[in-house]
Structures are given as structure tokens and as C-alpha cells.
Design an enzyme around this catalytic site. Structure first.
Site, mmCIF file in Angstrom:
data_model
loop_
_atom_site.group_PDB
_atom_site.id
_atom_site.type_symbol
_atom_site.label_atom_id
_atom_site.label_comp_id
_atom_site.label_asym_id
_atom_site.label_seq_id
_atom_site.Cartn_x
_atom_site.Cartn_y
_atom_site.Cartn_z
ATOM 1 N N CYS A 166 29.332 3.191 -15.765
ATOM 2 C CA CYS A 166 28.988 4.438 -15.096
ATOM 3 C C CYS A 166 29.710 4.531 -13.757
ATOM 4 O O CYS A 166 29.632 3.613 -12.955
ATOM 5 C CB CYS A 166 27.489 4.503 -14.829
ATOM 6 S SG CYS A 166 26.541 4.771 -16.312
ATOM 7 N N CYS A 198 23.598 5.893 -21.981
ATOM 8 C CA CYS A 198 23.651 4.622 -22.707
ATOM 9 C C CYS A 198 25.008 4.565 -23.396
ATOM 10 O O CYS A 198 25.804 5.495 -23.280
ATOM 11 C CB CYS A 198 22.473 4.437 -23.662
ATOM 12 S SG CYS A 198 22.389 5.555 -25.062
ATOM 13 N N CYS A 208 24.440 0.174 -20.276
ATOM 14 C CA CYS A 208 25.889 0.425 -20.322
ATOM 15 C C CYS A 208 26.613 -0.318 -19.217
ATOM 16 O O CYS A 208 27.794 -0.128 -19.005
ATOM 17 C CB CYS A 208 26.199 1.923 -20.309
ATOM 18 S SG CYS A 208 25.671 2.801 -18.848
#
Length: 137
Positions: free
Chosen positions: A89, A11, A85
């Protein structure tokens, strides 16, 4: 026997949702799964409301520290689970990615964190059933 699966929870601040998810997975799956968590912009400390909510169910995350998301952590994990997020990533072929839509507990009291904690437990239980079921006798 196959190596144990590894899961990375990500996160933004690695202070609430991902910490709770990692703690649930470690608690419920024991040593059947390797657990990591990280944040795209780690906070200074784990959310005190998340610590309190997990303590209510007998899981101590007070010693955890937010960690920065690294490419190596993603590469080393079989399953990467993101929680709010977005596109921060890194994506690698052959990895499994899940996105769990969970409310951000940042700045909220323990009353608001409890339902998030419980929702995470349900998601983690489903994940364990899929990637690391209890060995049958």
C-alpha cells in the site's frame, strides 16, 4: 458540517476480506461513510465463499468485482485499512493507516469464512463508532 469520512479497504486479491469489510461498512454506516475497496493483485472474481457468507447475513456482494489498488484511491481516502497486503500500500502523510490481521479466506469453504466475516463486522462496528458515530437526537 464536515465531509463524510472515506475508508479504503485493501487486501491482496480484493476478493474476500476487503469486499466483506466494504459491504459491512456500507451496510452498517449507510451514507455516513464513503466506502472503497481494492487489491494489490486483484483476483478474477469475488470469493464465492465470501459471497455465500455475506448472503447468510442478508448482504449481497455477488455483483462486486475485484478492483486494482491505485494511488488515487489511497489519496482520496481518510482511512486506509490493510488486510494482509504488507507493504504494497502506498503511504501518504496525513492519512490514517490500520492493519487488520485477518485470516485469508481464499480457497476455504463458507464454514471457514463465517468467523472471518463476523470478526470483520466487529472491527467495522468499532471503526464506525470512532469515525462516523450515529448522530445524537
Amino acid at each position: 458540517m464536515a465531509e463524510k469520512p472515506s475508508v479504503l479497504f485493501v487486501c491482496v486479491h480484493n476478493a474476500g476480506r476487503s469486499q466483506m469489510a466494504a459491504a459491512w461498512l456500507a451496510h452498517l454506516a449507510g451514507d455516513r461513510v464513503e466506502v472503497r475497496s481494492a487489491g494489490s493483485a486483484p483476483g478474477a472474481a469475488v470469493n464465492p465463499a465470501a459471497v455465500a457468507a455475506m448472503a447468510e447475513v442478508g448482504i449481497d456482494i455477488s455483483a462486486e468485482v475485484p478492483k486494482v489498488l491505485t494511488v488515487d484511491a489511497v489519496k482520496a481516502s481518510d482511512v486506509c485499512i490493510t488486510m494482509g497486503c504488507g507493504d504494497t500500500c502506498p503511504v501518504f502523510p496525513g492519512k490514517r493507516y490500520l492493519d487488520w490481521q485477518l485470516e485469508d479466506p481464499a480457497g476455504q469453504g463458507v464454514e471457514a469464512v463465517r468467523p472471518i466475516r463476523d470478526e470483520i463486522r466487529t472491527l467495522v462496528e468499532r471503526l464506525i463508532a470512532e469515525i462516523a458515530p450515529e448522530p445524537t437526537a
